[in-house]
Design a protein around this motif. Structure first.
Motif, mmCIF file in Angstrom:
data_model
loop_
_atom_site.group_PDB
_atom_site.id
_atom_site.type_symbol
_atom_site.label_atom_id
_atom_site.label_comp_id
_atom_site.label_asym_id
_atom_site.label_seq_id
_atom_site.Cartn_x
_atom_site.Cartn_y
_atom_site.Cartn_z
ATOM 1 N N SER A 30 49.322 37.092 46.160
ATOM 2 C CA SER A 30 49.199 38.357 47.089
ATOM 3 C C SER A 30 47.757 38.499 47.058
ATOM 4 O O SER A 30 46.984 38.360 46.105
ATOM 5 C CB SER A 30 49.899 39.574 46.303
ATOM 6 O OG SER A 30 49.480 40.725 47.082
ATOM 7 N N THR A 31 47.008 39.083 48.202
ATOM 8 C CA THR A 31 45.521 39.009 48.369
ATOM 9 C C THR A 31 45.468 40.705 48.036
ATOM 10 O O THR A 31 44.220 40.960 47.989
ATOM 11 C CB THR A 31 45.193 38.782 49.988
ATOM 12 O OG1 THR A 31 46.153 39.521 50.912
ATOM 13 C CG2 THR A 31 45.461 37.367 50.147
ATOM 14 N N ASN A 32 46.457 41.419 48.160
ATOM 15 C CA ASN A 32 46.260 42.832 47.654
ATOM 16 C C ASN A 32 46.435 43.128 46.175
ATOM 17 O O ASN A 32 47.753 43.577 45.686
ATOM 18 C CB ASN A 32 47.145 43.674 48.468
ATOM 19 C CG ASN A 32 46.927 45.213 48.312
ATOM 20 O OD1 ASN A 32 45.765 45.749 47.642
ATOM 21 N ND2 ASN A 32 48.178 46.165 48.724
ATOM 22 N N PHE A 33 45.793 42.555 45.160
ATOM 23 C CA PHE A 33 45.861 42.297 43.796
ATOM 24 C C PHE A 33 45.498 43.798 43.096
ATOM 25 O O PHE A 33 44.122 43.991 43.193
ATOM 26 C CB PHE A 33 45.351 41.095 43.248
ATOM 27 C CG PHE A 33 45.330 41.080 41.676
ATOM 28 C CD1 PHE A 33 46.629 40.627 41.024
ATOM 29 C CD2 PHE A 33 44.333 41.195 40.956
ATOM 30 C CE1 PHE A 33 46.752 40.506 39.789
ATOM 31 C CE2 PHE A 33 44.377 40.958 39.711
ATOM 32 C CZ PHE A 33 45.646 40.637 38.831
ATOM 33 N N SER A 34 46.290 44.103 42.202
ATOM 34 C CA SER A 34 45.696 45.231 41.211
ATOM 35 C C SER A 34 46.715 44.844 40.022
ATOM 36 O O SER A 34 47.704 45.169 39.940
ATOM 37 C CB SER A 34 46.301 46.694 42.032
ATOM 38 O OG SER A 34 46.034 47.641 40.759
ATOM 39 N N LYS A 85 54.554 36.365 44.213
ATOM 40 C CA LYS A 85 53.724 37.661 43.796
ATOM 41 C C LYS A 85 52.257 37.185 43.262
ATOM 42 O O LYS A 85 51.382 38.178 43.356
ATOM 43 C CB LYS A 85 54.335 38.601 42.609
ATOM 44 C CG LYS A 85 54.445 37.943 41.094
ATOM 45 C CD LYS A 85 55.342 38.895 40.445
ATOM 46 C CE LYS A 85 55.450 38.030 38.957
ATOM 47 N NZ LYS A 85 56.200 39.005 38.016
#
Length: 337
Positions: free
Chosen positions: A7-11, A4
């Motif tokens: 991940s390149t879609n980090f929030s 996890k």
């Protein structure tokens, strides 16, 4: 399994917040803050995480999100953190005193029984030690020889004393070697010893405080202190400290603290193996009455600094916040008096 953290879609689920945002968040959680500058100062001293994610469970009305009970103040959290830091320092100091005494006594008995030769046929020879602990003996002697030779991974942190002995003498005696060892390494060396030597060590370390000495009791108490030493050194939360080491309550029925006939250690021992068990182990393994007397007076100095605010005026403050029971404090007081 997907990582996890890659991940390149980090929030972030725990985003950064400024001090002002942290204070606003605490206010939404029903914490009373009357002085924002005071709050910001101590958020810089202790951090939000240390103040809020510590010993506050008994102050919360609900979890996820955390919501404080009515009338809990930011000053209460600072007071709790202040006392916790001093409690941990006090307990750690006493454990370090026990560790030093243990080193001294262990080195004495090894020297007395096996001599001071650190080479061939000396005190690090496997045949000196318990055959029932053969695997542990092999591992421990290898570790001790590495420390003797300066080839252990920890050797870059070794003392000037062992370097001097290595360069200027024909042996490294036990009283020099023990000072290079961690509490864990001392503990495993002790476990390798024949039972008669263990009994003599137990007797010397426990003689000032305890009637009813038992090797089966000594080992788990020593191991428990070893674990709590690591808790304190790594700044764990006091109320959440629990040891995996099991203290057998039935074994504690055999012992009585000298100077005290009213409260028994067995009455205090719980399955949680928490800070109360740590204090019992400290009492049992302290061979210097002056150390215990100092520990007692420093502990009660902390009790006495608790002021008359509604939270801290609670006579069960230490029990509610830190899980340090009134009964345990009474046991310590009865022993000293």
């Amino acid at each position: 399994m997907t990582n996890k953290f890659m991940s390149t879609n980090f929030s972030p689920d725990k985003p950064f917040k400024t001090y002002s945002q942290q204070i606003d968040l605490l206010k939404t959680r029903n914490l009373t803050i009357t002085d924002d500058e005071f709050a910001e100062h101590f958020l810089k001293v202790y951090s939000y995480y240390d103040l809020i994610n510590g010993n506050v469970d008994s102050l919360l009305a609900s979890h996820h999100p955390d919501k404080f009970k009515d009338n809990v103040t930011f000053e209460n959290l600072v007071q709790i953190k202040f006392i916790e830091e001093r409690l941990k320092s006090l307990f750690l100091s006493q454990i370090l005193d026990i560790e030093k005494s243990f080193k001294t006594i262990l080195a004495y008995h090894i020297s007395e029984n096996f001599g001071v030769n650190s080479g061939v046929d000396g005190y690090l020879t496997k045949s000196n030690y318990s055959p029932s602990q053969s695997k542990q003996v092999k591992t421990t002697m290898k570790k001790l020889r590495d420390i003797r030779d300066g080839t252990a991974m920890t050797s870059k942190h070794e003392s000037k004393s062992i370097i001097y002995y290595r360069e200027n003498h024909n042996h490294i005696p036990p009283w020099i070697l023990v000072n290079e060892l961690t509490f864990g390494e001392l503990f495993f060396w002790y476990k390798c010893l024949p039972n008669d030597i263990k009994i003599n060590i137990n007797s010397e370390l426990m003689s000032q405080t305890v009637d009813g000495i038992d090797t089966e009791l000594f080992i788990p108490m020593l191991d428990l202190l070893r674990e709590f030493r690591n808790f304190f050194a790594h700044n764990s939360v006091l109320s959440q400290m629990k040891s995996d080491r099991q203290l057998n309550k039935s074994q504690f029925k055999k012992i009585t603290l000298k100077n005290n006939n009213s409260i028994k250690p067995a009455d205090i021992i719980s399955q949680n193996n928490d800070i109360n068990c740590c204090l019992i182990a400290i009492l049992c393994l302290s061979n210097d009455y002056d150390q215990i007397d100092y520990f007692y007076h420093q502990l009660y100095a902390l009790v006495n600094i608790i002021d008359e605010e509604p939270l801290s005026g609670n006579e069960n403050f230490f029990s509610d916040i830190f899980n340090l029971s009134t009964r345990t404090l009474q046991l310590l007081e009865a022993y000293i008096k």
